[in-house]
Design a protein around this motif. Structure first.
Motif, mmCIF file in Angstrom:
data_model
loop_
_atom_site.group_PDB
_atom_site.id
_atom_site.type_symbol
_atom_site.label_atom_id
_atom_site.label_comp_id
_atom_site.label_asym_id
_atom_site.label_seq_id
_atom_site.Cartn_x
_atom_site.Cartn_y
_atom_site.Cartn_z
ATOM 1 N N THR A 82 0.795 -1.152 -0.066
ATOM 2 C CA THR A 82 -0.130 0.046 0.133
ATOM 3 C C THR A 82 0.813 1.289 -0.022
ATOM 4 O O THR A 82 0.640 2.394 -0.415
ATOM 5 C CB THR A 82 -0.892 -0.024 1.133
ATOM 6 O OG1 THR A 82 -0.069 -0.395 2.250
ATOM 7 C CG2 THR A 82 -2.093 -1.169 0.995
ATOM 8 N N LEU A 86 -4.253 3.812 2.494
ATOM 9 C CA LEU A 86 -5.048 2.610 1.967
ATOM 10 C C LEU A 86 -4.475 1.607 2.891
ATOM 11 O O LEU A 86 -3.709 1.295 3.535
ATOM 12 C CB LEU A 86 -4.400 2.176 0.396
ATOM 13 C CG LEU A 86 -4.838 3.110 -0.521
ATOM 14 C CD1 LEU A 86 -4.181 2.684 -1.832
ATOM 15 C CD2 LEU A 86 -6.131 3.469 -0.742
ATOM 16 N N SER A 97 -4.226 -2.759 2.981
ATOM 17 C CA SER A 97 -4.320 -4.108 2.210
ATOM 18 C C SER A 97 -3.460 -4.895 2.807
ATOM 19 O O SER A 97 -2.340 -4.463 3.029
ATOM 20 C CB SER A 97 -4.269 -3.756 0.664
ATOM 21 O OG SER A 97 -3.867 -4.866 -0.051
ATOM 22 N N GLY A 156 -10.242 0.425 -0.613
ATOM 23 C CA GLY A 156 -8.976 0.867 0.086
ATOM 24 C C GLY A 156 -9.217 1.712 1.254
ATOM 25 O O GLY A 156 -8.141 1.711 2.123
#
Length: 217
Positions: free
Chosen positions: A65, A88, A90, A167
């Motif tokens: 990210t 974000l 992830s 996200g």
């Protein structure tokens, strides 16, 4: 294995969407686990889990990210600058690719890129290459050499779908708008021989949504 391998750590991979990119600069590197299975004659499988990236032209390594936004960010649909850099969430990227040599001269490939908590992408592509007939070679007095030419072409389709909030729950800081999708398709046809090559290509992004993929990858 005989024709296969599994790699763990920092490496270079070459897939349709995550690849080395511009050869004039330091290529894009990735970090994770990657497998290449080529035990079958006409079918090969590639894929793995990636959690780190070192974008082309840089020397640092970033979490997946963190790497999105190293290069200048894009714009939100309302024209304001996207705020996804460093915002974000992830856990990484899962990739799976299949390459099938259907018959000589025809290759089919399909890929799936799952960007956890951001988006999922499916790519399908068919490539055709016609080999030209052998041309005589007078080198060393005899023999024939295959001319690297003939007709070539291909078609490609890509679909993207947002995962969860894309996200970030704050849509001004997300990478893909929640619930969005995008599709793009293209085709290419051409002819080449040992001296020259010419081709015509077409690509279109449909009006279903914006096609988005990290330029850093």
């Amino acid at each position: 294995l005989k024709k296969s391998r599994i790699t763990f750590g920092k490496m270079l991979i070459n897939t349709p969407l995550i690849n080395l990119q511009d050869g004039r600069m330091r290529p894009t590197g990735v970090e994770g686990v990657w497998a290449e299975i080529r035990e079958l004659k006409s079918l090969s499988v590639e894929g793995g889990y990636l959690y780190g990236f070192s974008p082309r032209g840089t020397t640092r390594w970033f979490r997946n990210t963190e790497s999105i936004g190293v290069f200048p960010t894009g714009l939100n649909p309302d024209g304001t600058r996207s705020g996804y850099r460093d915002n974000l969430k992830s856990n990484g990227v899962g990739v799976l690719g299949l390459k099938w040599q259907a018959v000589p001269g025809i290759r089919v490939q399909a890929w799936n890129y799952f960007m956890d908590n951001i988006q999922n992408m499916v790519l399908a592509q068919v490539d055709v290459q016609q080999r030209a007939s052998a041309a005589p070679s007078h080198e060393h007095g005899a023999g024939h050499a295959a001319a690297p030419g003939g007709f070539f072409g291909g078609v490609q389709f890509i679909r993207q779908d947002a995962v969860n909030h894309g996200g970030n729950e704050d849509q001004s800081k997300t990478y893909v708008l929640e619930g969005s999708k995008a599709m793009t398709y293209g085709a290419r046809a051409g002819w080449r021989n040992a001296i020259w090559e010419t081709s015509v290509s077409y690509n279109r992004i449909t009006d279903n949504g914006r096609y988005l993929f990290p330029r850093e990858w």
